[in-house]
Scaffold this motif. Structure first.
Motif, PDB file in Angstrom:
ATOM      1  N   TYR A  80       0.820  -1.216   0.000  1.00  0.00           N
ATOM      2  CA  TYR A  80       0.000   0.000   0.000  1.00  0.00           C
ATOM      3  C   TYR A  80       0.853   1.265   0.000  1.00  0.00           C
ATOM      4  O   TYR A  80       0.508   2.254  -0.644  1.00  0.00           O
ATOM      5  N   GLU A  95      -3.571  -1.728   8.139  1.00  0.00           N
ATOM      6  CA  GLU A  95      -2.475  -2.710   8.136  1.00  0.00           C
ATOM      7  C   GLU A  95      -1.417  -2.335   9.185  1.00  0.00           C
ATOM      8  O   GLU A  95      -0.838  -3.206   9.830  1.00  0.00           O
ATOM      9  N   GLU A 132      -5.968 -10.097  -0.523  1.00  0.00           N
ATOM     10  CA  GLU A 132      -6.900 -10.191   0.608  1.00  0.00           C
ATOM     11  C   GLU A 132      -7.721 -11.474   0.559  1.00  0.00           C
ATOM     12  O   GLU A 132      -8.079 -12.010   1.602  1.00  0.00           O
ATOM     13  N   GLU A 165      -9.860  -6.855   6.918  1.00  0.00           N
ATOM     14  CA  GLU A 165      -9.375  -7.529   5.701  1.00  0.00           C
ATOM     15  C   GLU A 165     -10.542  -7.801   4.752  1.00  0.00           C
ATOM     16  O   GLU A 165     -10.418  -7.661   3.540  1.00  0.00           O
ATOM     17  N   HIS A 170     -11.398  -4.665   2.950  1.00  0.00           N
ATOM     18  CA  HIS A 170     -10.430  -4.380   1.872  1.00  0.00           C
ATOM     19  C   HIS A 170     -10.778  -5.202   0.630  1.00  0.00           C
ATOM     20  O   HIS A 170     -10.760  -4.704  -0.493  1.00  0.00           O
TER      21      HIS A 170
HETATM   22 FE   LIG Z   1      -5.718  -5.861   4.363  1.00  0.00          FE
END
Ligand SMILES: [Fe+2]
Ligand SMILES: [Fe+2]
Length: 173
Positions: A25, A50, A102, A134, A137
């Motif tokens: 990221y 995260e 993910e 998660e 995401h």
């Molecule tokens: Fe994640």
């Protein structure tokens, strides 16, 4: 292997995985700031999650006097590489990368939760605490063009095999 060792191994792999996610990221944000600014807010929110997951696993490992994964630098490098390539390819590639990572992670978390539920309440809680993030995401990525359709097939295949391989390797290291 004792149950305690297995619990430590689970926490270590998750801690390393969060390191990889941070790296992905961070790189994607750096590139998106110039090329795809509309992706930045969502990526920044994911990065913040995260980072907090990383701290959670770090403190669980510390409480157990357990070491971190030897492959951490590899997760860093691998994450940055995946982040760089996908960010240069565009928003769809970014979200395919997120979705592939993910969904692999999410499956892995389910196996871990099943084991931890019976063996270690504190570790179970730590993993359970990240599960919803998660999943969000994954859902954001799928809603933004990251679904595993034909155009994204190669990214999915590469990213999910890299993720699975990194998980496998980190269980050894
Ligand atoms: Fe994640
Ligand atoms: Fe995470």
């Amino acid at each position: 292997m004792t149950t305690q060792k297995e619990v430590e191994r689970i926490l270590r792999v998750d801690h390393a995985g969060e390191r990889g996610a941070i790296s992905i990221y961070t790189t994607q944000i750096a590139i998106s700031r110039r090329l795809w600014p509309s992706c930045v807010p969502a990526l920044e929110e994911m990065l913040a999650h995260e980072k907090s997951h990383y701290r959670t696993f770090e403190s669980e490992l510390r409480k157990r006097h357990a070491r971190t994964c030897y492959a951490l630098p590899l997760w860093n490098l691998g994450g940055a590489t995946l982040g760089l390539i996908t960010a240069l390819l565009g928003p769809k590639a970014i979200w395919s990368c997120t979705a592939a990572v993910e969904s692999t992670v999410y499956k892995h978390l389910q196996e871990q939760l099943h084991f931890l539920e019976q063996h270690d309440q504190a570790a179970w809680l730590a993993v359970k605490a990240i599960e919803a993030d998660e999943k969000s995401h994954l859902e954001h990525a799928l809603d933004n063009g990251g679904e595993p359709v034909r155009a994204n097939w190669l990214i999915w295949a590469v990213v999910s095999s890299c993720t699975s391989m990194a998980i496998w390797l980190s269980r050894k290291l």
